[in-house]
Design a protein around this motif. Sequence first.
Motif, mmCIF file in Angstrom:
data_model
loop_
_atom_site.group_PDB
_atom_site.id
_atom_site.type_symbol
_atom_site.label_atom_id
_atom_site.label_comp_id
_atom_site.label_asym_id
_atom_site.label_seq_id
_atom_site.Cartn_x
_atom_site.Cartn_y
_atom_site.Cartn_z
ATOM 1 N N ALA A 165 0.828 -1.217 0.000
ATOM 2 C CA ALA A 165 0.000 0.000 0.000
ATOM 3 C C ALA A 165 0.856 1.259 0.000
ATOM 4 N N LYS A 166 2.037 1.188 0.600
ATOM 5 C CA LYS A 166 2.908 2.372 0.644
ATOM 6 C C LYS A 166 3.426 2.739 -0.742
ATOM 7 N N MET A 167 3.372 1.799 -1.685
ATOM 8 C CA MET A 167 3.830 2.094 -3.048
ATOM 9 C C MET A 167 2.754 2.774 -3.878
ATOM 10 N N LEU A 168 1.514 2.840 -3.363
ATOM 11 C CA LEU A 168 0.397 3.309 -4.179
ATOM 12 C C LEU A 168 0.152 4.809 -4.035
ATOM 13 N N THR A 169 -0.125 5.454 -5.168
ATOM 14 C CA THR A 169 -0.554 6.854 -5.145
ATOM 15 C C THR A 169 -2.056 6.903 -4.845
ATOM 16 N N GLU A 170 -2.560 8.103 -4.583
ATOM 17 C CA GLU A 170 -4.005 8.286 -4.376
ATOM 18 C C GLU A 170 -4.801 7.763 -5.574
ATOM 19 N N GLU A 171 -4.312 8.107 -6.777
ATOM 20 C CA GLU A 171 -5.022 7.697 -7.991
ATOM 21 C C GLU A 171 -5.010 6.174 -8.136
ATOM 22 N N GLU A 172 -3.901 5.540 -7.782
ATOM 23 C CA GLU A 172 -3.813 4.083 -7.896
ATOM 24 C C GLU A 172 -4.731 3.389 -6.897
ATOM 25 N N VAL A 173 -4.828 3.936 -5.675
ATOM 26 C CA VAL A 173 -5.765 3.368 -4.695
ATOM 27 C C VAL A 173 -7.179 3.397 -5.257
ATOM 28 N N ASP A 174 -7.551 4.529 -5.841
ATOM 29 C CA ASP A 174 -8.905 4.647 -6.393
ATOM 30 C C ASP A 174 -9.113 3.694 -7.564
ATOM 31 N N SER A 175 -8.145 3.628 -8.486
ATOM 32 C CA SER A 175 -8.367 2.810 -9.684
ATOM 33 C C SER A 175 -8.315 1.315 -9.369
ATOM 34 N N ILE A 176 -7.423 0.894 -8.469
ATOM 35 C CA ILE A 176 -7.367 -0.526 -8.079
ATOM 36 C C ILE A 176 -8.683 -0.932 -7.406
ATOM 37 N N SER A 177 -9.161 -0.069 -6.508
ATOM 38 C CA SER A 177 -10.387 -0.379 -5.772
ATOM 39 C C SER A 177 -11.582 -0.451 -6.718
ATOM 40 N N GLN A 178 -11.590 0.445 -7.679
ATOM 41 C CA GLN A 178 -12.688 0.423 -8.649
ATOM 42 C C GLN A 178 -12.613 -0.850 -9.503
ATOM 43 N N TYR A 179 -11.412 -1.195 -9.914
ATOM 44 C CA TYR A 179 -11.222 -2.385 -10.752
ATOM 45 C C TYR A 179 -11.762 -3.637 -10.054
ATOM 46 N N TYR A 180 -11.319 -3.867 -8.811
ATOM 47 C CA TYR A 180 -11.755 -5.095 -8.123
ATOM 48 C C TYR A 180 -13.254 -5.077 -7.832
ATOM 49 N N SER A 181 -13.786 -3.899 -7.519
ATOM 50 C CA SER A 181 -15.212 -3.831 -7.152
ATOM 51 C C SER A 181 -16.116 -4.133 -8.346
ATOM 52 N N LYS A 182 -15.576 -4.018 -9.552
ATOM 53 C CA LYS A 182 -16.408 -4.236 -10.744
ATOM 54 C C LYS A 182 -16.283 -5.642 -11.310
ATOM 55 N N ILE A 183 -15.377 -6.445 -10.762
ATOM 56 C CA ILE A 183 -15.256 -7.836 -11.217
ATOM 57 C C ILE A 183 -16.494 -8.587 -10.743
ATOM 58 N N ASN A 184 -17.056 -9.405 -11.622
ATOM 59 C CA ASN A 184 -18.281 -10.141 -11.283
ATOM 60 C C ASN A 184 -18.126 -10.940 -9.995
ATOM 61 N N CYS A 185 -19.185 -10.968 -9.213
ATOM 62 C CA CYS A 185 -19.143 -11.728 -7.974
ATOM 63 C C CYS A 185 -19.013 -13.217 -8.287
ATOM 64 N N PRO A 186 -18.025 -13.885 -7.694
ATOM 65 C CA PRO A 186 -17.874 -15.317 -7.932
ATOM 66 C C PRO A 186 -18.974 -16.097 -7.222
ATOM 67 N N LYS A 187 -19.234 -17.323 -7.705
ATOM 68 C CA LYS A 187 -20.191 -18.192 -7.020
ATOM 69 C C LYS A 187 -19.632 -18.604 -5.670
ATOM 70 N N LYS A 188 -20.511 -18.757 -4.688
ATOM 71 C CA LYS A 188 -20.056 -19.249 -3.392
ATOM 72 C C LYS A 188 -19.602 -20.692 -3.532
ATOM 73 N N GLN A 189 -18.510 -21.043 -2.829
ATOM 74 C CA GLN A 189 -17.991 -22.411 -2.941
ATOM 75 C C GLN A 189 -18.423 -23.243 -1.758
#
Length: 64
Positions: free
Chosen positions: A40-64
Amino acid sequence: MGTADFNPNLACQKQVYLAKQLRDYREGRRSNHIPMVNIAKMLTEEEVDSISQYYSKINCPKKQ
Ligand code: HEM
């Protein structure tokens, strides 16, 4: 999806939540996993936002 039981799933998690966790790691408010603090210390403000947006938009996996 975390590939080991102790690694969390990030896909489909809320964007605001993910961004808060990354900022908490980066600022030392969350420090229970040192690799995450270092990542996390390597991330800029913009990277925190874009990474978080990226993961939040990945389809929800089926429960295992
Ligand atoms: C692209 C790189 C990475 C990103 C964006 C990332 C992101 C995150 C986020 C957002 C969390 C908080 C999850 C939550 O609260 O539910 C987290 C936790 C965690 N990450 Fe990462 N991570 C990355 C790489 C890694 C790597 C390489 C490891 C293994 C060494 C790792 C291991 C963990 C673990 C074990 C936790 C949970 C710590 C705890 O017990 O609270 N992560 N990560």
